[in-house]
Design a protein around this motif. Structure first.
Motif, PDB file in Angstrom:
ATOM      1  N   ALA A 298      -3.606   2.841  11.198  1.00 15.24           N
ATOM      2  CA  ALA A 298      -3.241   4.259  11.110  1.00 15.24           C
ATOM      3  C   ALA A 298      -3.116   4.691   9.654  1.00 15.24           C
ATOM      4  N   ARG A 299      -2.447   3.877   8.836  1.00 15.00           N
ATOM      5  CA  ARG A 299      -2.323   4.225   7.412  1.00 15.00           C
ATOM      6  C   ARG A 299      -3.681   4.148   6.707  1.00 15.00           C
ATOM      7  N   LEU A 300      -4.501   3.180   7.095  1.00 13.92           N
ATOM      8  CA  LEU A 300      -5.830   3.080   6.489  1.00 13.92           C
ATOM      9  C   LEU A 300      -6.666   4.315   6.821  1.00 13.92           C
TER      10      LEU A 300
ATOM     11  N   LEU B 275      -4.860  -1.947   2.027  1.00 14.54           N
ATOM     12  CA  LEU B 275      -4.940  -1.779   3.473  1.00 14.54           C
ATOM     13  C   LEU B 275      -6.193  -2.421   4.059  1.00 14.54           C
ATOM     14  N   GLU B 276      -7.303  -2.338   3.337  1.00 13.25           N
ATOM     15  CA  GLU B 276      -8.517  -2.973   3.846  1.00 13.25           C
ATOM     16  C   GLU B 276      -8.365  -4.489   3.841  1.00 13.25           C
ATOM     17  N   ARG B 277      -7.685  -5.027   2.825  1.00 15.35           N
ATOM     18  CA  ARG B 277      -7.414  -6.456   2.818  1.00 15.35           C
ATOM     19  C   ARG B 277      -6.502  -6.828   3.991  1.00 15.35           C
TER      20      ARG B 277
ATOM     21  N   ALA C 122       0.833  -1.205   0.000  1.00 13.32           N
ATOM     22  CA  ALA C 122       0.000   0.000   0.000  1.00 13.32           C
ATOM     23  C   ALA C 122       0.865   1.250   0.000  1.00 13.32           C
ATOM     24  N   GLY C 123       2.010   1.181   0.689  1.00 13.52           N
ATOM     25  CA  GLY C 123       2.921   2.318   0.696  1.00 13.52           C
ATOM     26  C   GLY C 123       3.453   2.630  -0.696  1.00 13.52           C
ATOM     27  N   ILE C 124       3.624   1.607  -1.512  1.00 15.70           N
ATOM     28  CA  ILE C 124       4.081   1.828  -2.889  1.00 15.70           C
ATOM     29  C   ILE C 124       2.983   2.507  -3.695  1.00 15.70           C
ATOM     30  N   HIS C 125       1.742   2.063  -3.525  1.00 12.70           N
ATOM     31  CA  HIS C 125       0.617   2.734  -4.206  1.00 12.70           C
ATOM     32  C   HIS C 125       0.535   4.200  -3.777  1.00 12.70           C
ATOM     33  N   LEU C 126       0.732   4.452  -2.488  1.00 14.14           N
ATOM     34  CA  LEU C 126       0.691   5.837  -2.016  1.00 14.14           C
ATOM     35  C   LEU C 126       1.812   6.668  -2.627  1.00 14.14           C
TER      36      LEU C 126
END
Length: 332
Positions: free
Chosen positions: A283-285, A262-264, A246-250
């Motif tokens: 926290a990231r979600l 993140l939801e997964r 998810a950090g890469i997508h961000l």
């Protein structure tokens, strides 16, 4: 008269070096590697005589791997840190003291270079490497004198050695304390790394550590593909791999992609996983939900972070900031 049969000899005291957060930097000596090394030694419990940091990477990895942590009661030496800082402030006021400070700073830089260069178990446990580490501590002592200049190191090590005297099993101690402790504890030894090689747990932990620390030169598609190929393990579960992805997508501004990952990850959270994971994921979600305009759900997610029995400080800070003000994504 028959002689009594001697009982089993206690296992020797093995001192295992701890690198703290630097474990996140070394592909072949990370938190996963430490769990594998402990298993190689046949131990299921580790005595903790190292950093008091609640967010230490081994506080996650060891219990997740089924290794029990037994905390050695230690005094609080924060006062010694405060005295050290006071001394440095005093020495900076006098030109004749600045050469002493430069010598100490050079020794600290040498130590930093030693512990950030590529490391593996054979290197970390080698007498030659430990002698280099101890030489930097001796140079600081020569420059600033024992006492406040060294944070009362000799006194602290004498106290620690007294607490460990007569103990057996595996004990985790700070790397830079290890050489001096071996001198003080004739019954202690280093683990023998012969026959040990970092395995899959180490490799997977290295991948996740790398994915959490993105660099400008990274091939993000390759890193994402590498994360997707893995199913995870106890130390680095699939939920963490999704959170790292998810950090890469961000990083490229793909908020929907980050939210899906993140939801997964959040739905995959279970008891027995590394204790910091839930806080990091939620926290990231919450931030991603905020950035997508779902403020109410984001606030509920932040509150869930703060309700956890343990959440790393970075996650708590993010949740508290998010409750005060909606998070917005800013790409550099």
């Amino acid at each position: 008269m028959p002689q009594p049969t001697p009982g089993p000899r206690p296992a020797p005291l093995l001192l295992l070096p701890d690198l703290g957060d630097l474990l996140r930097l070394h592909p072949q000596f990370n938190a996963g590697t430490v769990t594998e090394l402990i298993a190689h030694l046949g131990a299921r419990e580790v005595r903790w005589a190292s950093s008091a940091d609640a967010d230490h990477p081994l506080r996650d990895a060891l219990p997740a791997a089924g290794i029990t942590i037994g905390d050695l009661p230690l005094p609080d030496w924060a006062w010694a840190d405060a005295e050290h800082e006071q001394l440095l402030g005093f020495l900076t006021q006098y030109p004749q003291s600045r050469d002493r400070l430069r010598r100490a700073q050079a020794a600290e830089q040498t130590l930093a270079a030693l512990v950030t260069a590529p490391l593996n178990p054979a290197r970390v446990l080698s007498p030659a490497f430990l002698a280099e580490v101890e030489a930097t501590r001796a140079e600081v002592r020569a420059a600033l004198d024992e006492g406040p200049g060294t944070r009362w190191r000799q006194r602290r090590l004498d106290d620690l050695a007294a607490r460990l005297d007569g103990q057996s099993g595996v004990t985790l101690v700070p790397l830079d304390d290890l050489p001096a402790l071996l001198e003080r504890l004739p019954g202690a030894a280093l683990p023998d790394p012969a026959g040990f090689q970092p395995g899959e747990t180490s490799r997977l932990r290295a991948l996740a550590d790398r994915a959490w620390q993105l660099r400008d030169e990274d091939d993000l598609n390759a890193l994402l593909a590498a994360l997707d190929r893995e199913s995870g393990d106890r130390v680095t579960p699939r939920a963490e791999l999704d959170a790292a992805a998810a950090g890469i997508h961000l990083a490229v501004g793909d908020l929907p992609g980050a939210r899906g990952r993140l939801e997964r990850a959040a739905h995959a959270l279970t008891d027995g996983q590394p204790r910091s994971l839930a806080g990091l994921v939620l926290a990231r979600l919450g931030q991603v939900r905020d950035a997508l305009g779902d403020r109410e759900l984001a606030q509920r997610t932040y509150r869930a972070v703060l309700a956890l029995n343990h959440a790393p400080q970075v996650a708590r800070d993010a949740a508290e900031d998010g409750l005060r003000e909606a998070f917005a994504l800013h790409l550099g």
